[in-house]
Design a protein around this motif. Structure first.
Motif, PDB file in Angstrom:
ATOM      1  N   ARG A   6       0.910  -1.036   0.265  1.00  0.00           N
ATOM      2  CA  ARG A   6       0.367  -0.352  -0.215  1.00  0.00           C
ATOM      3  C   ARG A   6       0.923   1.434  -0.062  1.00  0.00           C
ATOM      4  N   SER A   7       1.928   1.336   0.481  1.00  0.00           N
ATOM      5  CA  SER A   7       3.278   2.678   0.830  1.00  0.00           C
ATOM      6  C   SER A   7       3.438   2.866  -0.601  1.00  0.00           C
ATOM      7  N   ALA A   8       3.032   2.268  -1.492  1.00  0.00           N
ATOM      8  CA  ALA A   8       3.938   2.269  -2.554  1.00  0.00           C
ATOM      9  C   ALA A   8       3.686   3.441  -3.374  1.00  0.00           C
ATOM     10  N   GLU A   9       1.949   3.498  -2.927  1.00  0.00           N
ATOM     11  CA  GLU A   9       1.257   4.616  -3.769  1.00  0.00           C
ATOM     12  C   GLU A   9       2.145   5.739  -3.216  1.00  0.00           C
ATOM     13  N   TRP A  10       2.962   6.508  -2.386  1.00  0.00           N
ATOM     14  CA  TRP A  10       3.026   7.318  -1.345  1.00  0.00           C
ATOM     15  C   TRP A  10       4.490   7.171  -2.215  1.00  0.00           C
ATOM     16  N   ALA A  18       5.953  11.961  -4.682  1.00  0.00           N
ATOM     17  CA  ALA A  18       6.662  10.832  -4.442  1.00  0.00           C
ATOM     18  C   ALA A  18       7.702  11.251  -4.089  1.00  0.00           C
ATOM     19  N   VAL A  19       8.794  12.752  -4.515  1.00  0.00           N
ATOM     20  CA  VAL A  19      10.322  12.622  -3.894  1.00  0.00           C
ATOM     21  C   VAL A  19       9.391  13.677  -2.462  1.00  0.00           C
ATOM     22  N   MET A  20       8.734  14.005  -2.138  1.00  0.00           N
ATOM     23  CA  MET A  20       8.358  14.741  -1.344  1.00  0.00           C
ATOM     24  C   MET A  20       8.174  13.518  -0.101  1.00  0.00           C
ATOM     25  N   HIS A  21       7.078  12.947   0.062  1.00  0.00           N
ATOM     26  CA  HIS A  21       7.301  11.839   0.735  1.00  0.00           C
ATOM     27  C   HIS A  21       8.404  11.178   1.093  1.00  0.00           C
ATOM     28  N   ARG A  22       9.781  10.758   0.080  1.00  0.00           N
ATOM     29  CA  ARG A  22      10.815   9.694   0.043  1.00  0.00           C
ATOM     30  C   ARG A  22      11.377  10.845   1.292  1.00  0.00           C
ATOM     31  N   VAL A  23      11.895  12.134   0.682  1.00  0.00           N
ATOM     32  CA  VAL A  23      12.766  13.099   1.169  1.00  0.00           C
ATOM     33  C   VAL A  23      11.998  12.821   2.733  1.00  0.00           C
ATOM     34  N   ALA A  24      10.836  12.903   3.096  1.00  0.00           N
ATOM     35  CA  ALA A  24       9.989  13.028   5.009  1.00  0.00           C
ATOM     36  C   ALA A  24      10.650  12.119   5.132  1.00  0.00           C
ATOM     37  N   LEU A  25      10.576  10.913   4.799  1.00  0.00           N
ATOM     38  CA  LEU A  25      11.132   9.524   5.638  1.00  0.00           C
ATOM     39  C   LEU A  25      12.518   9.725   5.263  1.00  0.00           C
ATOM     40  N   ALA A  36      11.572   0.401  -3.830  1.00  0.00           N
ATOM     41  CA  ALA A  36      12.341  -1.599  -3.949  1.00  0.00           C
ATOM     42  C   ALA A  36      11.055  -2.141  -3.405  1.00  0.00           C
ATOM     43  N   GLY A  37       9.511  -1.721  -2.925  1.00  0.00           N
ATOM     44  CA  GLY A  37       8.849  -2.594  -2.538  1.00  0.00           C
ATOM     45  C   GLY A  37       8.607  -3.112  -1.428  1.00  0.00           C
ATOM     46  N   LYS A  38       9.828  -2.246  -0.105  1.00  0.00           N
ATOM     47  CA  LYS A  38       9.791  -2.694   1.108  1.00  0.00           C
ATOM     48  C   LYS A  38       8.167  -2.232   2.335  1.00  0.00           C
ATOM     49  N   PRO A  39       7.937  -3.462   2.747  1.00  0.00           N
ATOM     50  CA  PRO A  39       6.620  -2.959   3.338  1.00  0.00           C
ATOM     51  C   PRO A  39       6.867  -1.645   4.645  1.00  0.00           C
ATOM     52  N   LEU A  99      -8.503   5.994  21.809  1.00  0.00           N
ATOM     53  CA  LEU A  99      -7.316   4.972  21.230  1.00  0.00           C
ATOM     54  C   LEU A  99      -6.993   4.814  20.009  1.00  0.00           C
ATOM     55  N   SER A 100      -8.855   4.194  20.084  1.00  0.00           N
ATOM     56  CA  SER A 100      -9.129   3.274  18.604  1.00  0.00           C
ATOM     57  C   SER A 100      -9.685   4.730  17.005  1.00  0.00           C
ATOM     58  N   ILE A 101      -9.957   5.708  17.552  1.00  0.00           N
ATOM     59  CA  ILE A 101     -10.091   6.507  16.721  1.00  0.00           C
ATOM     60  C   ILE A 101      -7.884   6.900  16.104  1.00  0.00           C
ATOM     61  N   GLU A 102      -8.059   7.381  17.054  1.00  0.00           N
ATOM     62  CA  GLU A 102      -6.436   7.737  17.277  1.00  0.00           C
ATOM     63  C   GLU A 102      -5.964   6.818  15.920  1.00  0.00           C
ATOM     64  N   VAL A 103      -6.134   4.857  16.539  1.00  0.00           N
ATOM     65  CA  VAL A 103      -4.680   4.356  15.571  1.00  0.00           C
ATOM     66  C   VAL A 103      -5.652   3.853  14.138  1.00  0.00           C
ATOM     67  N   GLU A 104      -7.366   3.536  13.736  1.00  0.00           N
ATOM     68  CA  GLU A 104      -7.785   3.864  12.821  1.00  0.00           C
ATOM     69  C   GLU A 104      -7.178   5.006  12.088  1.00  0.00           C
ATOM     70  N   GLU A 105      -6.611   6.124  12.064  1.00  0.00           N
ATOM     71  CA  GLU A 105      -6.274   7.247  11.297  1.00  0.00           C
ATOM     72  C   GLU A 105      -4.950   7.312  11.363  1.00  0.00           C
ATOM     73  N   TYR A 106      -4.232   6.932  12.529  1.00  0.00           N
ATOM     74  CA  TYR A 106      -2.849   6.367  12.055  1.00  0.00           C
ATOM     75  C   TYR A 106      -2.629   5.876  10.684  1.00  0.00           C
ATOM     76  N   ALA A 107      -3.691   4.525  10.814  1.00  0.00           N
ATOM     77  CA  ALA A 107      -3.237   3.250   9.761  1.00  0.00           C
ATOM     78  C   ALA A 107      -4.139   4.011   7.996  1.00  0.00           C
ATOM     79  N   ARG A 108      -4.969   4.809   8.207  1.00  0.00           N
ATOM     80  CA  ARG A 108      -5.402   4.517   6.989  1.00  0.00           C
ATOM     81  C   ARG A 108      -4.557   6.501   5.859  1.00  0.00           C
ATOM     82  N   SER A 109      -4.558   6.882   7.329  1.00  0.00           N
ATOM     83  CA  SER A 109      -4.198   8.407   6.930  1.00  0.00           C
ATOM     84  C   SER A 109      -2.176   8.251   6.283  1.00  0.00           C
ATOM     85  N   TYR A 110      -1.078   7.174   7.021  1.00  0.00           N
ATOM     86  CA  TYR A 110       0.123   7.249   6.997  1.00  0.00           C
ATOM     87  C   TYR A 110       0.347   5.860   5.669  1.00  0.00           C
TER      88      TYR A 110
END
Length: 579
Positions: A6-10, A18-25, A36-39, A99-110
């Protein structure tokens, strides 16, 4: 959109996004080839010095990260709310759904492909799992593990359970102030979760049974080599699951009706925390499964208590672990559990079973032929609890199964605390102590106020138990003849709101009945005259909570978080573009 990971879309491509996202990490110190397709595997860290139960998780972050790297993934760590039962008021339960909302939205938005949840104290684990279920992201949990036992006069102290016993001795006059202080020093024995079969221990074992924790890892002690190894192996296993990309290993597929029934069977065999019932109902509701009181009561009638661990038994969680832990308990349950369902490593539970072992002369995991107690729970209904209530029978050895007595009613927790030890309190051993306003809406958050203390005037006479009723909860480490989770609660006009001191209440456990000797006409008249207490929360989270929380029989989840239809269980992915 790239299907996997899923993260490949970023990260994949040469467009500016994509450049902006790679630079951020890379700015965060991640040097892996992000194309390289690592999860990307998230580690949800709930450690906090405000929460000693979760504090050991801090040292496990690197163990999990190392496992993720060794399996071919990229670990990223983020903080989540630390729900500590000891210090959060009025209760950590008020924040489980947050907490459940926080975890769900972390997982969805990142750009996360999988999730390792680091949890400990009571509400951390179910809250995080609820969010992971709604996000439908592959998830494994790692818990902090039980703390070591304090020792006083050569006796190991069971967390929580020993406190309730010692406080009763103090109220009865059997423990003076010096002994009370000595007990306090002994009870402060370091970080980790309760070492009894409280809610944290119960939920860890049930999470293991449900397939969201590696088999055999629920009970390893806080700070131990075994706990660190469990963290490492969980990082490896979760990453391998992500790389397999098997749809059967997504949370909404893992949490099946069969797995949930196994969890109910295990809960009864543990004599576990009543709080677990609410959390299991809430977890089931996220995937459109309804767990009813009738189902729990039916399971309880057929499955005895096998775990000889406090408060239902005599041992501590370390004994349960040495005896073989969850795999040994499931083996002892035989045909009561379906071991064809998957464990947390993707293999069937049948491949992990092992015979239980003795610990010295102690048998921490009993056989079906020699149980600790014949019955763990009873689900009660009647004109006091039209939608049900719960009693943990296994931790009430002095329970009179059929009894009638006059009610002594408090509609305020503060009033109860002020009056309960009044030497002039009009109370006898036959009195039924009732506390209302402790439910999800009323408190708010449904605190563990259901274990009303034995009045000092009776404790001094040798009374150690009496019938207590509340729309609140009780600690999983507590014990006694307590009816809790009364639904609907008083704050929304449930029958408890209409009770008055002196009303005759009848408990009939064999008939599963809880009732008051009032006619429907009298109840109707009282209801017409009843007005709800004014609500002081006019903004913020408590107001949102009160408006949307369900009752105990629906798991106290929010109406907009449950997923009643397949359409509601579809995860809406974010548009990946400029932020």
């Amino acid at each position: 959109m790239t299907d996997f990971p899923r993260s490949a879309e970023w990260f994949v491509g040469d467009e500016e996004i994509a450049v902006m996202h790679r630079v951020a990490l890379r700015n965060s110190g991640i040097s892996d080839d992000l194309e390289a397709g690592k999860p990307l595997i998230g580690i949800a860290d709930s450690s906090s010095t405000l929460n000693p139960c979760n504090l050991p998780l801090r040292s496990l972050v690197e163990d999990v990260s190392r496992g993720i790297r060794d399996a071919g993934g990229i670990p990223v760590v983020f903080p989540v709310m630390s729900l500590g039962e000891d210090l959060m008021k009025p209760t950590a339960m008020l924040y489980r759904n947050l907490l459940s909302i926080e975890v769900e939205e972390y997982a969805r938005s990142y750009p996360l492909d999988g999730l390792v949840v680091l949890a400990g104290c009571d509400k951390s684990l179910p809250g995080a799992l609820m969010g992971a279920l709604s996000a439908d992201i592959r998830t494994l949990a790692v818990v902090s593990g039980p703390r070591q036992a304090g020792v006083l006069d050569g006796t190991s102290l069971g967390t929580g359970t020993a406190l309730w016993r010692a406080d009763h001795e103090r109220q009865s006059g059997a423990r003076d102030s010096a002994a009370w202080k000595e007990f306090e020093r002994a009870l402060a024995c370091g970080p980790g979760t309760c070492n009894t079969m409280g809610t944290a221990s119960t939920l860890a074992i049930l999470t293991e049974v449900l397939g969201f924790m590696l088999p055999g890892t629920a009970g390893a002690a806080a700070g131990s080599v075994e706990r660190a190894d469990a963290a490492y192996r969980s990082g490896v296993a979760l990453t391998e699951s992500v790389l397999r990309n098997d749809p059967a290993e997504t949370p909404q597929r893992v949490l099946s009706e069969t797995a949930l029934r196994n969890a109910l069977v295990t809960l009864c065999a543990l004599g576990g925390s009543p709080n677990a019932v609410i959390h299991l109902i809430a977890l089931a509701g996220r995937v459109g499964i309804t767990l009813t009181g009738a189902l729990l009561d039916g399971v309880a009638r057929s499955v005895p208590v096998l775990a000889d661990i406090e408060p239902a038994g005599v041992g501590l969680l370390a004994d349960f672990e040495r005896a073989g832990g969850t795999p040994a308990l499931l083996e002892a349950l035989g045909d009561h559990v379906d071991t064809s369902v998957r464990a947390g490593d993707g293999r069937a539970w049948a491949e992990h079973l092992r015979p239980a072992e003795t610990v010295g002369e102690h048998v921490p995991i009993r056989s079906l032929e020699d149980p600790v107690a014949p019955l763990a729970f009873a689900v009660l209904s009647g004109n006091l609890a039209p939608r049900g209530s719960l009693m943990r029978v296994a931790t009430a050895p002095e329970l009179r199964p059929v009894q009638t007595g006059p009610a002594l009613v408090w509609h305020s927790y503060a009033d109860m605390r002020r009056q309960i030890h009044d030497p002039n309190l009009a109370v006898t051993a036959d009195t039924v102590l009732v506390l209302t306003g402790a439910g999800p809406v009323g408190a708010p958050g449904m605190p563990e106020w259901g274990v009303i203390p034995i009045p000092r005037v009776l404790a001094a006479q040798g009374v150690t138990d009496m019938l207590r009723i509340s729309d609140g909860r009780m600690s999983g480490t507590a014990f006694g003849s307590c009816v809790v989770h009364v639904s609907p609660e008083a704050a929304i006009g449930g029958p408890l709101a209409l009770l008055r001191t002196g009303d005759l209440i009848t408990l009939d456990v064999p008939a599963r009945s809880l009732s008051v000797a009032l006619s429907e006409e009298e109840l109707a008249e009282r209801r017409a005259a009843w007005t709800p207490a004014p609500v002081r929360d006019l903004r913020g989270w408590p107001l949102l909570y009160r408006r949307h929380v369900g009752q105990a029989d629906t798991g106290c989840d929010f109406d907009f978080l449950t997923a009643h239809t397949p359409e509601q269980r579809v995860v809406v992915q974010p548009i990946v573009g400029l932020s």
